[in-house]
Design a protein around this motif. Structure first.
Motif, PDB file in Angstrom:
ATOM      1  N   GLU A  48       0.915  -1.274  -0.161  1.00  0.00           N
ATOM      2  CA  GLU A  48      -0.043   0.068  -0.152  1.00  0.00           C
ATOM      3  C   GLU A  48       0.774   1.152   0.089  1.00  0.00           C
ATOM      4  O   GLU A  48       0.073   2.519  -0.147  1.00  0.00           O
ATOM      5  N   HIS A  49       2.177   1.349   0.316  1.00  0.00           N
ATOM      6  CA  HIS A  49       3.090   2.409  -0.006  1.00  0.00           C
ATOM      7  C   HIS A  49       2.416   3.451   1.040  1.00  0.00           C
ATOM      8  O   HIS A  49       2.207   4.516   0.577  1.00  0.00           O
ATOM      9  N   PRO A  50       2.176   3.313   2.322  1.00  0.00           N
ATOM     10  CA  PRO A  50       1.537   4.469   3.209  1.00  0.00           C
ATOM     11  C   PRO A  50       2.697   5.627   3.258  1.00  0.00           C
ATOM     12  O   PRO A  50       3.869   5.260   3.122  1.00  0.00           O
ATOM     13  N   ASP A  51       2.207   6.750   3.522  1.00  0.00           N
ATOM     14  CA  ASP A  51       3.328   7.735   3.710  1.00  0.00           C
ATOM     15  C   ASP A  51       3.892   7.934   5.012  1.00  0.00           C
ATOM     16  O   ASP A  51       4.908   8.581   5.315  1.00  0.00           O
ATOM     17  N   CYS A  52       3.389   7.261   6.050  1.00  0.00           N
ATOM     18  CA  CYS A  52       3.892   7.024   7.390  1.00  0.00           C
ATOM     19  C   CYS A  52       3.387   5.821   8.073  1.00  0.00           C
ATOM     20  O   CYS A  52       2.422   5.302   7.627  1.00  0.00           O
ATOM     21  N   ILE A  53       4.386   5.267   8.842  1.00  0.00           N
ATOM     22  CA  ILE A  53       3.911   4.211   9.657  1.00  0.00           C
ATOM     23  C   ILE A  53       3.996   4.423  11.219  1.00  0.00           C
ATOM     24  O   ILE A  53       5.087   5.040  11.609  1.00  0.00           O
ATOM     25  N   LEU A  54       3.007   4.145  12.116  1.00  0.00           N
ATOM     26  CA  LEU A  54       2.918   4.426  13.487  1.00  0.00           C
ATOM     27  C   LEU A  54       3.301   2.746  13.918  1.00  0.00           C
ATOM     28  O   LEU A  54       2.285   2.134  13.574  1.00  0.00           O
ATOM     29  N   MET A  55       4.185   2.674  14.695  1.00  0.00           N
ATOM     30  CA  MET A  55       4.606   1.116  15.026  1.00  0.00           C
ATOM     31  C   MET A  55       4.563   1.134  16.555  1.00  0.00           C
ATOM     32  O   MET A  55       5.546   1.382  17.157  1.00  0.00           O
ATOM     33  N   ASP A  56       3.808   0.243  16.912  1.00  0.00           N
ATOM     34  CA  ASP A  56       3.887  -0.001  18.373  1.00  0.00           C
ATOM     35  C   ASP A  56       5.211  -0.992  18.390  1.00  0.00           C
ATOM     36  O   ASP A  56       5.370  -1.682  17.888  1.00  0.00           O
ATOM     37  N   VAL A  57       6.004  -0.634  19.571  1.00  0.00           N
ATOM     38  CA  VAL A  57       7.137  -1.342  19.866  1.00  0.00           C
ATOM     39  C   VAL A  57       6.718  -3.091  20.436  1.00  0.00           C
ATOM     40  O   VAL A  57       7.394  -3.628  19.960  1.00  0.00           O
ATOM     41  N   GLN A  58       5.881  -2.931  21.342  1.00  0.00           N
ATOM     42  CA  GLN A  58       5.652  -4.307  21.949  1.00  0.00           C
ATOM     43  C   GLN A  58       4.488  -4.827  21.182  1.00  0.00           C
ATOM     44  O   GLN A  58       3.187  -4.752  21.449  1.00  0.00           O
ATOM     45  N   LEU A  59       4.884  -5.658  20.326  1.00  0.00           N
ATOM     46  CA  LEU A  59       4.045  -6.501  19.218  1.00  0.00           C
ATOM     47  C   LEU A  59       4.133  -8.103  19.753  1.00  0.00           C
ATOM     48  O   LEU A  59       5.169  -8.544  20.101  1.00  0.00           O
ATOM     49  N   PRO A  60       3.345  -8.904  19.509  1.00  0.00           N
ATOM     50  CA  PRO A  60       3.397 -10.450  19.877  1.00  0.00           C
ATOM     51  C   PRO A  60       4.219 -10.719  18.594  1.00  0.00           C
ATOM     52  O   PRO A  60       4.500 -10.372  17.430  1.00  0.00           O
ATOM     53  N   GLU A  61       5.078 -12.112  18.853  1.00  0.00           N
ATOM     54  CA  GLU A  61       6.045 -12.546  17.996  1.00  0.00           C
ATOM     55  C   GLU A  61       7.034 -11.654  17.354  1.00  0.00           C
ATOM     56  O   GLU A  61       7.932 -11.218  18.019  1.00  0.00           O
ATOM     57  N   VAL A  62       6.901 -10.945  16.418  1.00  0.00           N
ATOM     58  CA  VAL A  62       7.959 -10.000  16.028  1.00  0.00           C
ATOM     59  C   VAL A  62       7.638  -8.688  16.476  1.00  0.00           C
ATOM     60  O   VAL A  62       6.648  -8.136  16.271  1.00  0.00           O
ATOM     61  N   ASP A  63       8.689  -8.039  17.137  1.00  0.00           N
ATOM     62  CA  ASP A  63       8.561  -6.881  17.830  1.00  0.00           C
ATOM     63  C   ASP A  63       8.729  -5.592  16.790  1.00  0.00           C
ATOM     64  O   ASP A  63       9.320  -5.949  15.765  1.00  0.00           O
ATOM     65  N   GLY A  64       8.161  -4.552  17.259  1.00  0.00           N
ATOM     66  CA  GLY A  64       8.175  -3.364  16.372  1.00  0.00           C
ATOM     67  C   GLY A  64       9.350  -2.702  15.950  1.00  0.00           C
ATOM     68  O   GLY A  64       9.688  -2.214  14.766  1.00  0.00           O
ATOM     69  N   LEU A  65      10.449  -2.969  16.666  1.00  0.00           N
ATOM     70  CA  LEU A  65      11.886  -2.619  16.103  1.00  0.00           C
ATOM     71  C   LEU A  65      12.418  -3.334  15.186  1.00  0.00           C
ATOM     72  O   LEU A  65      12.938  -3.125  14.338  1.00  0.00           O
ATOM     73  N   THR A  66      12.175  -4.598  15.259  1.00  0.00           N
ATOM     74  CA  THR A  66      12.662  -5.751  14.254  1.00  0.00           C
ATOM     75  C   THR A  66      11.993  -5.633  12.950  1.00  0.00           C
ATOM     76  O   THR A  66      12.317  -5.583  12.020  1.00  0.00           O
ATOM     77  N   ALA A  67      10.635  -5.431  13.265  1.00  0.00           N
ATOM     78  CA  ALA A  67       9.809  -4.927  11.994  1.00  0.00           C
ATOM     79  C   ALA A  67      10.417  -3.724  11.049  1.00  0.00           C
ATOM     80  O   ALA A  67      10.516  -3.592  10.009  1.00  0.00           O
ATOM     81  N   THR A  68      10.752  -2.678  12.066  1.00  0.00           N
ATOM     82  CA  THR A  68      11.378  -1.696  11.388  1.00  0.00           C
ATOM     83  C   THR A  68      12.555  -1.531  10.745  1.00  0.00           C
ATOM     84  O   THR A  68      12.771  -0.988   9.565  1.00  0.00           O
ATOM     85  N   ARG A  69      13.338  -2.444  11.166  1.00  0.00           N
ATOM     86  CA  ARG A  69      14.740  -2.865  10.601  1.00  0.00           C
ATOM     87  C   ARG A  69      14.550  -3.421   9.363  1.00  0.00           C
ATOM     88  O   ARG A  69      15.098  -3.298   8.256  1.00  0.00           O
ATOM     89  N   GLN A  70      13.465  -4.301   9.297  1.00  0.00           N
ATOM     90  CA  GLN A  70      13.031  -5.035   7.985  1.00  0.00           C
ATOM     91  C   GLN A  70      12.405  -4.225   6.994  1.00  0.00           C
ATOM     92  O   GLN A  70      13.025  -4.407   5.817  1.00  0.00           O
ATOM     93  N   LEU A  71      11.805  -3.076   7.557  1.00  0.00           N
ATOM     94  CA  LEU A  71      11.262  -2.216   6.591  1.00  0.00           C
ATOM     95  C   LEU A  71      12.418  -1.254   5.855  1.00  0.00           C
ATOM     96  O   LEU A  71      12.318  -0.977   4.913  1.00  0.00           O
ATOM     97  N   ARG A  72      13.340  -0.983   6.780  1.00  0.00           N
ATOM     98  CA  ARG A  72      14.595  -0.133   6.277  1.00  0.00           C
ATOM     99  C   ARG A  72      15.416  -1.138   5.289  1.00  0.00           C
ATOM    100  O   ARG A  72      16.004  -0.341   4.393  1.00  0.00           O
ATOM    101  N   ALA A  73      15.482  -2.328   5.493  1.00  0.00           N
ATOM    102  CA  ALA A  73      16.049  -3.128   4.621  1.00  0.00           C
ATOM    103  C   ALA A  73      15.661  -3.392   3.293  1.00  0.00           C
ATOM    104  O   ALA A  73      16.597  -3.797   2.391  1.00  0.00           O
TER     105      ALA A  73
END
Ligand code: MN
Length: 135
Positions: A48-73
């Motif tokens: 969907e190519h959003p303009d901004c993402i609000l990412m909760d850090v405490q998420l089940p399974e994969v946490d928000g910071l790991t997800a952010t690193r994956q988005l950045r990569a």
């Protein structure tokens, strides 16, 4: 010319918090996408190519910071600014968010009065820097 409606992706596992953020952002004219976990969040970000993402850090399974690193990569999503949302507000926590590639870190509970303006600024900053808001 009418400006395009800005699209914000919310990644948050708490349904009440998700609903609150969605309501506030929609009331301010944003188009809102929601995901309850990181894998769905990554899928929506790529599609969907959003303009901004609000990412909760405490998420089940994969946490928000790991997800952010994956988005950045991923070149498809690396330019999208990510705002971390977390109950942990110590300096080290804020640094961890920035290290993971978040442009900003908001403490929970999120201040709904200032949120729309913050999101608008983050989107504007990302649009004015070729790297996507991380100077
Ligand atoms: Mn959570």
């Amino acid at each position: 010319m009418k400006p395009r409606r800005r699209k914000v992706l919310l990644v948050e596992d708490d349904p009440l918090n998700l609903e609150l953020l969605q309501t506030v952002l929609e009331a301010h004219g944003f188009a809102v996408l929601v995901a309850h976990d990181a894998s769905r969040g990554l899928e929506l970000a790529r599609r969907e190519h959003p303009d901004c993402i609000l990412m909760d850090v405490q998420l089940p399974e994969v946490d928000g910071l790991t997800a952010t690193r994956q988005l950045r990569a991923d070149p498809a999503t690396a330019h999208i600014p990510v705002v971390a949302v977390t109950a942990h507000v110590k300096k080290e926590d804020a640094e961890r968010c920035l290290e993971a590639g978040c442009v900003l870190h908001l403490p929970k509970p999120v201040d709904t009065r200032t949120l729309p303006d913050i999101v608008q600024r983050v989107i504007a900053a990302a649009a004015s820097t070729p790297s996507g808001g991380t100077p």
